[in-house]
Design a protein around this motif. Structure first.
Motif, PDB file in Angstrom:
ATOM      1  N   THR A 166       0.870  -1.172   0.000  1.00  0.00           N
ATOM      2  CA  THR A 166       0.000   0.000   0.000  1.00  0.00           C
ATOM      3  C   THR A 166       0.911   1.227   0.000  1.00  0.00           C
ATOM      4  O   THR A 166       2.136   1.107   0.033  1.00  0.00           O
ATOM      5  N   LYS A 167       0.285   2.400  -0.007  1.00  0.00           N
ATOM      6  CA  LYS A 167       1.088   3.620   0.048  1.00  0.00           C
ATOM      7  C   LYS A 167       1.828   3.756   1.381  1.00  0.00           C
ATOM      8  O   LYS A 167       2.815   4.478   1.484  1.00  0.00           O
ATOM      9  N   LYS A 168       1.346   3.045   2.393  1.00  0.00           N
ATOM     10  CA  LYS A 168       1.935   3.167   3.720  1.00  0.00           C
ATOM     11  C   LYS A 168       2.800   1.967   4.140  1.00  0.00           C
ATOM     12  O   LYS A 168       3.688   2.110   4.974  1.00  0.00           O
TER      13      LYS A 168
ATOM     14  N   SER B 273       4.383   3.708   7.193  1.00  0.00           N
ATOM     15  CA  SER B 273       4.355   5.172   7.298  1.00  0.00           C
ATOM     16  C   SER B 273       3.125   5.592   8.088  1.00  0.00           C
ATOM     17  O   SER B 273       2.012   5.633   7.554  1.00  0.00           O
ATOM     18  N   LEU B 274       3.334   5.891   9.351  1.00  0.00           N
ATOM     19  CA  LEU B 274       2.216   6.292  10.194  1.00  0.00           C
ATOM     20  C   LEU B 274       1.708   7.669   9.795  1.00  0.00           C
ATOM     21  O   LEU B 274       0.503   7.935   9.784  1.00  0.00           O
ATOM     22  N   THR B 275       2.624   8.580   9.457  1.00  0.00           N
ATOM     23  CA  THR B 275       2.302   9.907   8.947  1.00  0.00           C
ATOM     24  C   THR B 275       3.332  10.257   7.876  1.00  0.00           C
ATOM     25  O   THR B 275       4.222   9.458   7.565  1.00  0.00           O
ATOM     26  N   ASP B 276       3.243  11.479   7.327  1.00  0.00           N
ATOM     27  CA  ASP B 276       4.241  11.929   6.355  1.00  0.00           C
ATOM     28  C   ASP B 276       5.639  11.962   6.970  1.00  0.00           C
ATOM     29  O   ASP B 276       6.638  11.822   6.255  1.00  0.00           O
ATOM     30  N   TRP B 277       5.711  12.183   8.278  1.00  0.00           N
ATOM     31  CA  TRP B 277       6.997  12.269   8.959  1.00  0.00           C
ATOM     32  C   TRP B 277       7.431  10.947   9.578  1.00  0.00           C
ATOM     33  O   TRP B 277       8.582  10.558   9.475  1.00  0.00           O
TER      34      TRP B 277
ATOM     35  N   SER C 124      19.862 -10.649  15.150  1.00  0.00           N
ATOM     36  CA  SER C 124      19.381  -9.460  15.854  1.00  0.00           C
ATOM     37  C   SER C 124      17.975  -9.109  15.390  1.00  0.00           C
ATOM     38  O   SER C 124      17.617  -9.322  14.227  1.00  0.00           O
ATOM     39  N   ALA C 125      17.201  -8.586  16.334  1.00  0.00           N
ATOM     40  CA  ALA C 125      15.844  -8.113  16.041  1.00  0.00           C
ATOM     41  C   ALA C 125      15.751  -6.675  16.526  1.00  0.00           C
ATOM     42  O   ALA C 125      16.209  -6.356  17.632  1.00  0.00           O
ATOM     43  N   SER C 126      15.172  -5.825  15.712  1.00  0.00           N
ATOM     44  CA  SER C 126      15.097  -4.396  16.041  1.00  0.00           C
ATOM     45  C   SER C 126      13.705  -3.866  15.748  1.00  0.00           C
ATOM     46  O   SER C 126      13.027  -4.321  14.811  1.00  0.00           O
ATOM     47  N   GLY C 127      13.278  -2.932  16.561  1.00  0.00           N
ATOM     48  CA  GLY C 127      12.005  -2.246  16.337  1.00  0.00           C
ATOM     49  C   GLY C 127      12.115  -0.819  16.823  1.00  0.00           C
ATOM     50  O   GLY C 127      12.745  -0.549  17.849  1.00  0.00           O
ATOM     51  N   GLY C 128      11.547   0.097  16.061  1.00  0.00           N
ATOM     52  CA  GLY C 128      11.626   1.497  16.454  1.00  0.00           C
ATOM     53  C   GLY C 128      10.985   2.404  15.443  1.00  0.00           C
ATOM     54  O   GLY C 128      10.134   1.977  14.646  1.00  0.00           O
ATOM     55  N   VAL C 129      11.389   3.652  15.467  1.00  0.00           N
ATOM     56  CA  VAL C 129      10.817   4.658  14.568  1.00  0.00           C
ATOM     57  C   VAL C 129      11.930   5.492  13.954  1.00  0.00           C
ATOM     58  O   VAL C 129      13.015   5.624  14.518  1.00  0.00           O
TER      59      VAL C 129
END
Length: 556
Positions: free
Chosen positions: A480-482, A519-523, A547-552
């Motif tokens: 999708t776009k996101k 993509s939660l938002t444009d930023w 390794s497993a990673s999660g973040g923003v």
């Protein structure tokens, strides 16, 4: 005789007089009244609504009078000339015909007074128009004044652009943070390897990914027909910094009272025109290897962690497991205008030392040669070709690197030997995009180039150059776009020099990476990733980790 003529003419005159109001009065009065309404609206005495209301009533009464007049004419007696004259005299004294709405009266006044009022209204309208034009001119001049700061339309990912007179001020950047859990799969240490498998302990960290944070300020303007800009890029990390050979990029120091490191990677100016091209002076990303890292999906995630127990400003991503790091190097470079999709660039760069990244063997003896003398610059160049066929967007690039290493030193060499080596490297890559799919394929090969970083372990103790090569392939699909998924695989190989036998030296680094981006938002982008990294020596030693990673990551 005269009396007979008057007797004959009286019926004719009476008929003419009786018919005259029916034939001419209504149309004449309607024209005069309509013109008067138009003039009053034009001069601003009537609003459009008032004008339309009065005109509609007038036309309605005129039509009614026109239909009623024939019936009244047929029933009224024939008037004599004297009676007709008296009627017109009375009508003139009344001032308005009975066809108009009761209660509405118009005093035409004297011709001179009416003319004066019309001229006065016209002058006022003209003065008002001049005033409006002057106000608009003053507003435009104020908006275009050098003392006014304006904001350009925001485009996500392109930063904020302010215009102060002739200068464009752009501020852009990114910030990220990840929780990373690294689990060594065991093995024995590999000199120059990027896996943490032999560490023996699981590790947790809150850290940056392959990118640290970044805040980039760019000032642009045009003077005497020349486009120019100045750029300052500051890249701080979130973890404590530690002094070392790599400065802010040295492994971190997770102890109390620590402070984060700041990496001032970009300090440069550009000068040029669209017809001539652009020259760059200062510190920026180099040419060789730049497309490889900029197209690497782990740029927005973590990839191979490097040291995870004591994180540095950045992780490794795919550095050393698919390409050699391009690095941020002082340079004087040139980029040509684009011609039918073709573009070239070339530059001279601050020469870098040959570096012993692998360290020492069991006895502490260095595994690679070093150098600190440079009489000539490093030279890099690149050509790119962009084209589209059948909706498939394609970029192909190829570049080279050349640097002469002087006065090599090692356990087998001393500075007095004046041993040197000419380092050479080349690369080629392609990127294709079709609808939601994007694919990247890349390959490099070098002689004396080394692995992981420029000139890391590129020359053996005997002064001979080591060959190296590597590649990575990557596929990304936007469902999708996101939401998108990415998968990549990469390898970096380092071969021994002729006459060398170093069993601890790294032979191969490789990794597989899978990541999901939303993509939660444009930023703001949410990232989840898994990476498996392996290192193997020329001898029996091997190690690997997961390794497993999660973040923003936020980009503006």
């Amino acid at each position: 005789m005269a009396s007979r003529k008057r007797a004959l003419l009286l019926p004719v005159m009476a008929t003419s007089v009786a018919c005259a109001p029916f034939m001419t009065a209504p149309s004449a009065l309607a024209d005069d009244y309509s013109d008067l309404l138009d003039i009053l609206q034009l001069k601003g005495s009537l609003t459009k609504h008032e004008h339309d209301t009065l005109l509609a009533k007038h036309l309605s009464h005129t039509a009614a009078a026109s239909h009623a007049e024939p019936a009244r004419a047929a029933s009224r007696p024939v008037r004599t000339a004297s009676a007709t004259a008296a009627h017109h005299a009375a009508k003139g004294a009344h001032g308005v015909s009975s066809g108009y709405e009761d209660g509405i009266r118009f005093d035409p006044g004297a011709p001179d007074a009416a003319t004066s009022r019309a001229e006065l209204a016209a002058n006022r309208a003209e003065a008002s128009a001049r005033s409006a034009q002057e106000a608009m001119r003053s507003t435009n001049e104020a908006l275009n004044s050098n003392s006014i700061v304006r904001v350009a339309k925001y485009v996500p990912g392109k930063g904020l652009t302010f215009k102060a007179g002739p200068i464009d001020i752009n501020f852009s950047g990114f910030v990220n943070g990840f929780y990373t859990y690294n689990s060594p799969a065991g093995g024995r240490p590999v000199a120059g390897g990027v896996s943490t498998g032999s560490s023996g302990f699981d590790s947790s960290s809150v850290r940056n990914g392959l990118l640290p944070a970044g805040f980039i300020l760019k000032l642009s303007t045009t003077q005497s027909g020349i486009d120019m800009s100045a750029v300052l890029g500051m890249y701080p990390g979130v973890n404590n910094a530690k002094n070392g050979a790599f400065n802010a990029n040295t492994g971190g120091s997770p102890v109390g009272l620590g402070t984060a490191g700041i990496d001032l990677r970009q300090v440069y100016v550009t000068v040029g025109t669209k017809e001539v091209g652009t020259f760059k002076f200062g510190r920026d990303l180099a040419i060789f290897g730049s497309d490889a890292i900029l197209n690497d999906a782990t740029l927005l995630s973590v990839g191979s962690t490097g040291s995870n127990a004591a994180p540095a400003n950045t992780s490794l991503g795919r550095i050393g497991v698919g390409y050699v790091y391009a690095d941020w190097i002082p340079q004087i470079s040139y980029v040509s205008p684009k011609y039918h999709g073709l573009q070239g660039s070339v530059g001279v760069f601050q020469p870098l030392d040959e570096f012993n990244f692998a360290g020492g063997d069991a006895s502490g003896r260095a595994l690679s040669a070093s150098s600190t003398q440079h009489s000539s610059p490093m030279v890099q160049g690149k050509g790119t070709y962009d084209f589209t066929i059948g909706g498939v967007q394609t970029r192909i690039w190829a570049s080279f690197l050349v640097q002469h290493q002087q006065a090599l030193t090692s356990p087998d060499l001393d500075a007095g030997s004046r041993r040197g080596a000419m380092v050479e490297a080349g690369e080629i890559g392609t990127k294709i995009t079709y609808k939601g799919f994007q694919g990247v394929a890349y390959y490099y090969r070098g002689s004396g180039l080394g692995t992981t970083g420029l000139f890391f372990d590129g020359i053996a103790n005997n002064g001979r150059k080591r060959a190296s090569e590597g590649y990575y392939v990557q596929a990304m699909y936007n469902f999708t776009k996101k939401f998108k998924l990415v998968g990549s695989y990469g390898v970096s190989n380092l071969y021994q020099a002729p006459g060398e036998n170093s069993s601890l030296l790294v032979r191969r680094n490789q990794s597989e990476v899978g990541a999901a981006f939303y993509s939660l938002t444009d930023w703001l982008n949410l990232v989840a990733e898994y990476a498996h990294t392996e290192s193997a020596a020329h001898g029996p030693n091997k190690e690997s980790d997961n390794s497993a990673s999660g973040g923003v990551i936020l980009l503006f």
